[in-house]
Design an enzyme around this catalytic site. Structure first.
Site, mmCIF file in Angstrom:
data_model
loop_
_atom_site.group_PDB
_atom_site.id
_atom_site.type_symbol
_atom_site.label_atom_id
_atom_site.label_comp_id
_atom_site.label_asym_id
_atom_site.label_seq_id
_atom_site.Cartn_x
_atom_site.Cartn_y
_atom_site.Cartn_z
ATOM 1 N N LYS A 1 38.568 41.712 31.533
ATOM 2 C CA LYS A 1 39.081 42.960 32.116
ATOM 3 C C LYS A 1 39.076 42.900 33.639
ATOM 4 O O LYS A 1 39.746 43.690 34.285
ATOM 5 C CB LYS A 1 38.344 44.185 31.591
ATOM 6 C CG LYS A 1 36.879 44.027 31.413
ATOM 7 C CD LYS A 1 36.320 45.084 30.474
ATOM 8 C CE LYS A 1 34.934 44.693 30.043
ATOM 9 N NZ LYS A 1 34.605 44.977 28.684
ATOM 10 N N LYS B 1 38.947 32.615 30.856
ATOM 11 C CA LYS B 1 38.794 33.585 29.754
ATOM 12 C C LYS B 1 39.544 34.889 30.044
ATOM 13 O O LYS B 1 39.605 35.333 31.193
ATOM 14 C CB LYS B 1 37.289 33.776 29.554
ATOM 15 C CG LYS B 1 36.826 35.143 29.277
ATOM 16 C CD LYS B 1 35.325 35.256 29.138
ATOM 17 C CE LYS B 1 34.955 36.608 29.741
ATOM 18 N NZ LYS B 1 33.715 37.188 29.332
ATOM 19 N N LYS C 1 29.475 36.212 38.158
ATOM 20 C CA LYS C 1 29.492 37.610 38.605
ATOM 21 C C LYS C 1 28.949 37.745 40.020
ATOM 22 O O LYS C 1 29.379 38.626 40.755
ATOM 23 C CB LYS C 1 28.752 38.517 37.624
ATOM 24 C CG LYS C 1 29.496 38.593 36.285
ATOM 25 C CD LYS C 1 29.484 39.942 35.621
ATOM 26 C CE LYS C 1 30.527 39.945 34.508
ATOM 27 N NZ LYS C 1 30.406 40.985 33.528
HETATM 28 P P1 ATP Z 1 34.070 40.744 31.569
HETATM 29 O O1 ATP Z 1 35.509 40.802 31.159
HETATM 30 O O2 ATP Z 1 33.720 41.634 32.705
HETATM 31 O O3 ATP Z 1 33.527 39.356 31.680
HETATM 32 P P2 ATP Z 1 33.294 40.982 28.877
HETATM 33 O O4 ATP Z 1 34.482 41.611 28.221
HETATM 34 O O5 ATP Z 1 33.017 39.553 28.693
HETATM 35 O O6 ATP Z 1 33.269 41.405 30.381
HETATM 36 P P3 ATP Z 1 31.652 42.526 27.171
HETATM 37 O O7 ATP Z 1 32.567 43.692 27.099
HETATM 38 O O8 ATP Z 1 30.218 42.911 27.167
HETATM 39 O O9 ATP Z 1 31.945 41.681 28.423
HETATM 40 O O10 ATP Z 1 31.921 41.507 25.981
HETATM 41 C C1 ATP Z 1 31.790 41.967 24.680
HETATM 42 C C2 ATP Z 1 31.979 40.928 23.653
HETATM 43 O O11 ATP Z 1 33.296 40.400 23.708
HETATM 44 C C3 ATP Z 1 31.045 39.722 23.772
HETATM 45 O O12 ATP Z 1 30.594 39.381 22.498
HETATM 46 C C4 ATP Z 1 31.906 38.647 24.348
HETATM 47 O O13 ATP Z 1 31.482 37.370 23.956
HETATM 48 C C5 ATP Z 1 33.253 38.981 23.742
HETATM 49 N N1 ATP Z 1 34.344 38.519 24.592
HETATM 50 C C6 ATP Z 1 34.617 38.940 25.850
HETATM 51 N N2 ATP Z 1 35.697 38.310 26.339
HETATM 52 C C7 ATP Z 1 36.117 37.454 25.354
HETATM 53 C C8 ATP Z 1 37.194 36.528 25.246
HETATM 54 N N3 ATP Z 1 38.059 36.357 26.232
HETATM 55 N N4 ATP Z 1 37.325 35.838 24.093
HETATM 56 C C9 ATP Z 1 36.462 36.016 23.068
HETATM 57 N N5 ATP Z 1 35.428 36.879 23.109
HETATM 58 C C10 ATP Z 1 35.245 37.595 24.235
#
Ligand code: ATP
Ligand code: LTN
Length: 335
Positions: free
Chosen positions: A203, A200, A118
């Site tokens: 968003k 990964k 980040k």
């Molecule tokens: P960013 O996309 O900005 O990195 P994020 O989606 O990872 O944000 P959060 O919205 O806080 O951040 O994530 C919420 C939950 O979703 C967490 O438990 C995270 O581990 C899970 N998560 C996020 N992205 C994935 C993914 N691609 N695959 C599986 N789990 C995910």
């Protein structure tokens, strides 16, 4: 049976309401939140304090929070069973986060991959909150004496630091915090971008076709899957080096409950086109009732407010006990 063995295990988790909720969030975390509600004593939150580590536009932030709240209810989070609150409504989180900051080392925070990622992405705003983010996350979890924390695989490192800080604190003051475990799904723990399957699904993906949102219309979902990057092998099987197909198999398996072997035989002799279509349709079908329910509740502000206010009251009373205990042990005078 003693009271101890009768007590259901406590589950805590949170998600940042920072824009659309993705298929990664849904499969990696949310699905387990919903599933765990019957068996465990669950408490969930929207981590709005965490979102301001990245600059937010005020009006957008307000709507993002309510959108995410309604969407999680639509996915099946039931605040009657599992309090589901907004982090900033419960003041113990910021308070314990400050305290835990003083028990967290600069060196261990510097190793966090999320901080490294980040701070590269937002090089113009590498603020102290972004760096100390794990102390706030640790506070979220430890306040509720959680046994298990359902998250996607990317959050394992934050769970590790939470455990380390809790153990360090307990080592000095005695048993104040329960040491929590991460609860990561077997499949789809790390859903990858459909356009760049080595990274990964996120968003913040610059290619909109890489990321599927829970509220994407069914046609958009199917289109995004049709365009998913695969390989030239043209055989649906799980293998090293086939990141795109492996990712689609993980998603399909997580939604249908089929094993990888079942999926391989279902698509034996068929091309990637058929497989991508089937995955897209399965995802669209899974999300259809959620989208319908979301439409029904999003505008019912009174209902949403009643749910988050009641949940916050409950969370405040539970978490205050832990905060008081920690403060007393440290040497603060409680009022
Ligand atoms: P960013 O996309 O900005 O990195 P994020 O989606 O990872 O944000 P959060 O919205 O806080 O951040 O994530 C919420 C939950 O979703 C967490 O438990 C995270 O581990 C899970 N998560 C996020 N992205 C994935 C993914 N691609 N695959 C599986 N789990 C995910
Ligand atoms: N950092 C998490 C969101 C989060 C969280 C938590 C997850 C904030 N507090 C407490 C589990 C428990 C993320 O997914 N980015």
């Amino acid at each position: 049976m003693t009271e101890q063995t009768e007590r259901k295990k406590r589950v805590f988790s949170a998600v940042q309401p920072s824009g659309g909720v993705t298929l990664g969030n849904y499969l990696g975390a949310l699905k387990n939140w919903v599933k765990m509600q019957d068996e465990f004593d669950c408490i969930y939150a929207l981590a709005d304090l965490h979102t301001i580590t990245v600059r937010q536009e005020p009006a957008k932030m307000r709507s993002n929070i309510l959108d995410a709240y309604a969407l999680f209810l639509a996915c099946g989070v039931n605040p009657e069973k599992s309090p589901f609150f907004i982090q900033s409504h419960v003041n113990t989180h910021a308070q314990l986060a400050w305290i835990l900051n003083c028990y967290t080392q600069f060196g261990e925070l510097s190793r966090m991959t999320q901080f490294k990622d980040k701070s590269q992405k937002h090089a113009d705003n590498v603020n102290a909150g972004l760096f100390t983010y794990p102390a706030l996350m640790a506070a979220d979890i430890l306040l509720y004496q959680a046994d298990m924390v359902p998250v996607g695989a990317d959050q394992r490192q934050h769970l590790e630091i939470t455990r380390d800080v809790a153990q360090r604190f307990n080592g000095i003051y005695g048993n104040v915090f329960k040491i929590p475990e991460a609860y990561v799904p077997k499949t789809a723990a790390r859903v990858m971008s459909l356009q760049d399957p080595q990274n990964k699904m996120s968003k913040s993906d610059t290619n909109i076709n890489g990321c599927v949102y829970i509220l994407d219309p069914p046609e958009t979902i199917i289109k995004k899957f049709k365009r998913a990057v695969t390989d030239s092998d043209a055989c649906v099987r799980y293998a090293d080096g086939k990141d795109g197909i492996n990712n689609l198999m993980g998603i399909y398996s997580s939604i249908t409950g089929k094993s990888f072997a079942d999926i391989e035989s279902e698509f034996a002799g068929k091309g990637y086109g058929d497989f991508k279509q089937a995955v897209g349709e399965a995802v669209a079908e899974e999300l259809r009732p959620i989208q319908q329910r979301y439409k029904e509740i999003r505008d019912d502000k009174q209902y949403l407010e009643a749910c988050y206010k009641r949940s916050a009251e409950f969370a405040q009373s539970i978490s205050q006990r832990t905060l008081d205990k920690a403060m007393k042990k440290i040497g603060f005078i409680l009022k």
